[in-house]
Design an enzyme around this catalytic site. Structure first.
Site, PDB file in Angstrom:
ATOM      1  N   ASP A  39      27.839  -4.744  34.843  1.00 48.26           N
ATOM      2  CA  ASP A  39      27.469  -5.899  34.039  1.00 48.26           C
ATOM      3  C   ASP A  39      28.716  -6.632  33.547  1.00 48.26           C
ATOM      4  O   ASP A  39      29.595  -6.033  32.925  1.00 48.26           O
ATOM      5  CB  ASP A  39      26.630  -5.427  32.842  1.00 48.26           C
ATOM      6  CG  ASP A  39      26.000  -6.575  32.086  1.00 48.26           C
ATOM      7  OD1 ASP A  39      25.127  -7.248  32.653  1.00 48.26           O
ATOM      8  OD2 ASP A  39      26.385  -6.794  30.917  1.00 48.26           O
ATOM      9  N   GLU A  94      28.603  -8.019  38.801  1.00 50.59           N
ATOM     10  CA  GLU A  94      27.748  -9.111  38.328  1.00 50.59           C
ATOM     11  C   GLU A  94      28.673 -10.128  37.653  1.00 50.59           C
ATOM     12  O   GLU A  94      28.786 -10.198  36.444  1.00 50.59           O
ATOM     13  CB  GLU A  94      26.687  -8.590  37.347  1.00 50.59           C
ATOM     14  CG  GLU A  94      25.671  -9.642  36.931  1.00 50.59           C
ATOM     15  CD  GLU A  94      25.693  -9.962  35.444  1.00 50.59           C
ATOM     16  OE1 GLU A  94      24.847 -10.753  35.005  1.00 50.59           O
ATOM     17  OE2 GLU A  94      26.559  -9.439  34.727  1.00 50.59           O
TER      18      GLU A  94
END
Length: 694
Positions: free
Chosen positions: A416, A445
């Protein structure tokens, strides 16, 4: 440690007697020059700056390219010498592109993981130089005797080369004798010059001089899943969640989520990605639709990690136990799915780290800890990590956490927001894990600027989210897909996710079912890896007002879906997605990144591209060609003519060939100019298989 370094393909020549470092006849290196006797420049695959290794995955058709030239008109040749991790050496002859830029290339498909070494070798091709001159001069009656004697000397030199098979020597010696035979007329001499047998002999083993060696390079080859895969994201807490009579919802568990594995596998997905599965903080917990106040039964965002029950190494008690998680991973594996786990390096205010290691966070002048922000968004339920106050401490803890989940069977991590953490931290972590557990895959990401996105890939991330999500027009897609398949493919592999829990583009919001079919088809065929978030097959396209995300976002609440009912009513796109993934599995050309070619249409909404894999590199032993024609306007029917460069799949312009639409089963006879009609509300996409001609 595996760390960062700071057309059909010609058949490889197996080297039984490798060329020494400085072969006989090689040009002596001049101590005061950088350039070799024959110029070798811009070798690829490579990474800008030269500090990191380029990468590839097992089975990828890797284009090795170099710029090579010399003065004058004499012919040159270029070889690629490739050394596998086990020490096996192969020699591959490059082909000149004929593009006016002196580009030479060859496609090679590495089959083993590890660090491969390669170098380019340029040389004067003495046979090709003589053949070209002799063909012109003998036909014109110029310097005939000289050309014939020069050819005889070329053949004698070749016959005397160490390692030449006896049969080849006899052919060469005979050719030399015939050229010196005064009874042979000029047409007879030209037959020797133009002999396909002799040309093939020198093609396999050219007569080389002025040999120039390029610098040794390295290529990191990783397992197939590092570059190929169909991903599906779901929240375990929603799978098997039940609504009570009072309207409250009871969380699903790993055990109830196991029942959904069969449905995901039936759609043909290969990777199942789970958002964070850890305890969720209660302080500043977000409510439905990202509101600042949560009700008693609101579950909160899984990315607000950490509570009294534990942190990043703990399973949320509502989901079950660590043993339940291991059983879920095993069940997924039995269904043909590999589990990817979210790695989100942040903490809720209730995370044990906040109490035990306050130095891992940023303290503001008023004594409070800074929470996360992405203006205008605020994440009051999340504290970002400070990697500079105690770098050794936070590194050791993150390494412990990653090792912990690897021990539970996880080999893929979706990371993330990695661009909000130090780049050198990721370089260290990924290299350390690669040394300990080869084959672990990290997906970044990183919806961010090109420079940090590419730098993360250079530092070791095997895959990256990308701008595909927002590239929707024909022009945008051609530019983007060309960029990721050509400019950055040596080190960055895009994963073409079509949506995420917090990204619902306007194209999907307003395009309805046609938009969902179009985007899935492009993602599944244009890239080697792509993904969807659960609910895509149900065309969940209602946005929260003023936001580019779904209303009633699953990030902040449970989502109870009727998968079976939607399929029974014919409302689900699951069969369509399953067919796309079936096509991907059946056609190896679609499981490649670098082989996309764009073609032309007379309509600015009709996107046309092909993906071709030559037989020599195909696991099936047969060439594979797919043509994709897409109406990217989800609101219309379009009629146009598409214009194809059929030379990409070795069909001469104007020749006919058969194509089959793999979505509808229809077949047509095509050439390089073809009429198409694509109705967004019926069939907006052709996925055409070019049938092999017999």
């Amino acid at each position: 440690m595996v760390s960062p370094k700071r057309t059909a393909a010609p058949a490889p020549v197996r080297s039984s007697s490798p060329i020494p470092v400085r072969p006989a006849g090689a040009a002596a290196a001049a101590s005061d020059t950088v350039l070799g006797r024959i110029a070798l420049q811009h070798p690829r695959p490579s990474v800008p700056g030269g500090d990191f290794r380029p990468s590839a995955f097992v089975g990828e058709a890797v284009p090795f390219r170099v710029t090579a030239f010399r003065e004058g008109h004499d012919a040159i040749g270029v070889h690629l010498r490739l050394l596998a991790p086990d020490g096996t050496e192969t020699l591959h002859r490059l082909t000149a592109a004929g593009d006016g830029f002196d580009t030479w290339s060859v496609l090679v498909s590495p089959l083993d993981t590890g660090v491969w070494r390669f170098r380019f070798e340029a040389f004067a091709d003495d046979f090709a130089t003589w053949q070209h001159a002799a063909d012109i001069k003998i036909a014109a009656g110029i310097d005939v005797a000289l050309m014939r004697e020069s050819g005889a000397l070329v053949f004698e030199r070749a016959a005397a080369e160490k390692g030449r098979p006896a049969a080849e020597r006899r052919v060469l010696e005979n050719a030399a004798a015939r050229l010196r035979d005064t009874g042979l007329d000029d047409p007879g001499a030209l037959e020797i010059v133009r002999s396909t047998e002799l040309a093939a002999l020198f093609g396999d083993r050219p007569l080389r001089s002025l040999i120039t060696l390029g610098d040794e390079q390295e290529l990191l080859v990783e397992r197939e899943r590092a570059g190929v895969g169909a991903w599906y994201e779901f929240f375990p807490r929603s799978e098997g969640a039940e609504r009570a009579d009072d309207g409250s919802i009871r969380s699903g568990t790993f055990r109830s989520a196991t029942a959904r594995l069969a449905g995901v596998a039936a759609m043909g997905f290969e990777v199942l990605y789970l958002p964070p599965i850890h305890p969720i903080g209660r302080t500043h917990r977000k409510g439905p639709n990202n509101t600042l106040t949560a009700g008693e039964n609101d579950p909160g965002s899984p990315w607000a990690i950490g509570a009294a029950e534990g942190g990043h190494d703990t399973v949320h008690p509502d989901l079950g136990t660590l043993e339940d998680f291991r059983a879920f991973v095993a069940a997924a594996s039995d269904a043909g799915l590999e589990v990817a786990l979210d790695l989100a390096l942040q903490a809720s205010p209730d995370h044990p780290w906040v109490r035990e290691h306050p130095e891992w966070f940023t303290t503001l002048p008023d004594g409070s800890i800074a929470y996360a922000e992405n203006p205008p968004k605020k994440y009051q339920d999340i504290y970002p990590i400070n990697f500079d106050n105690d770098p050794a401490g936070i590194r050791a803890e993150v390494l412990r956490v990653v090792r912990h989940w690897i021990a539970q069977g996880v080999r893929i991590f979706r990371v993330d927001n990695p661009h909000t953490k130090p780049l050198q931290f990721w370089e260290w972590l990924i290299a350390t894990i690669a040394e300990e557990t080869p084959g672990v895959v990290f997906l970044a990401e990183a919806f961010t600027r090109p420079a940090p996105m590419q730098a993360l890939a250079m530092a070791g991330f095997q895959q990256s989210y990308s701008y595909f999500t927002w590239r929707n027009t024909k022009e945008e897609l051609e530019e983007f897909l060309g960029w990721v398949s050509r400019d950055t493919a040596d080190f960055m592999r895009p994963n073409l996710f079509v949506n995420t829990p917090d990204i619902l583009t306007e194209y999907l919001q307003y395009g309805g079912r046609p938009a969902y079919r179009i985007r899935a088809a492009i993602a599944a065929t244009a890239g080697a890896s792509y993904g969807v978030y659960a609910g895509y097959e149900l065309v969940e396209n209602v946005a929260r007002p003023g936001a580019e995300e779904n209303i009633d976002n699953e990030k902040f609440e449970y989502k109870v879906r009727d998968w079976a009912g939607a399929e029974e009513r014919g409302e689900s796109l699951a069969p369509y997605i399953a067919r796309l993934n079936e096509i991907r599995r059946a056609h190896p050309a679609l499981r490649q990144l670098r082989n996309i070619s764009f073609h032309w249409s007379d309509d600015d909404a009709i996107l046309v591209y092909s993906k071709h894999l030559p037989a020599a590199l195909s696991p099936t032993g047969a060439s594979d060609t797919i043509i994709v024609v897409v109406n990217v306007d989800p609101h219309s029917a379009r009629e146009t003519t598409v214009h194809l460069d059929t030379r990409v799949w070795d069909v001469a312009p104007g020749d006919e060939y058969e194509v089959e639409d793999l979505l509808t089963g229809a077949s047509w006879t095509w050439n390089d100019h073809n009429y198409v009609r694509l109705d967004a509300f019926a069939e907006p996409v052709h996925i055409l298989h070019v049938k092999e001609r017999r």
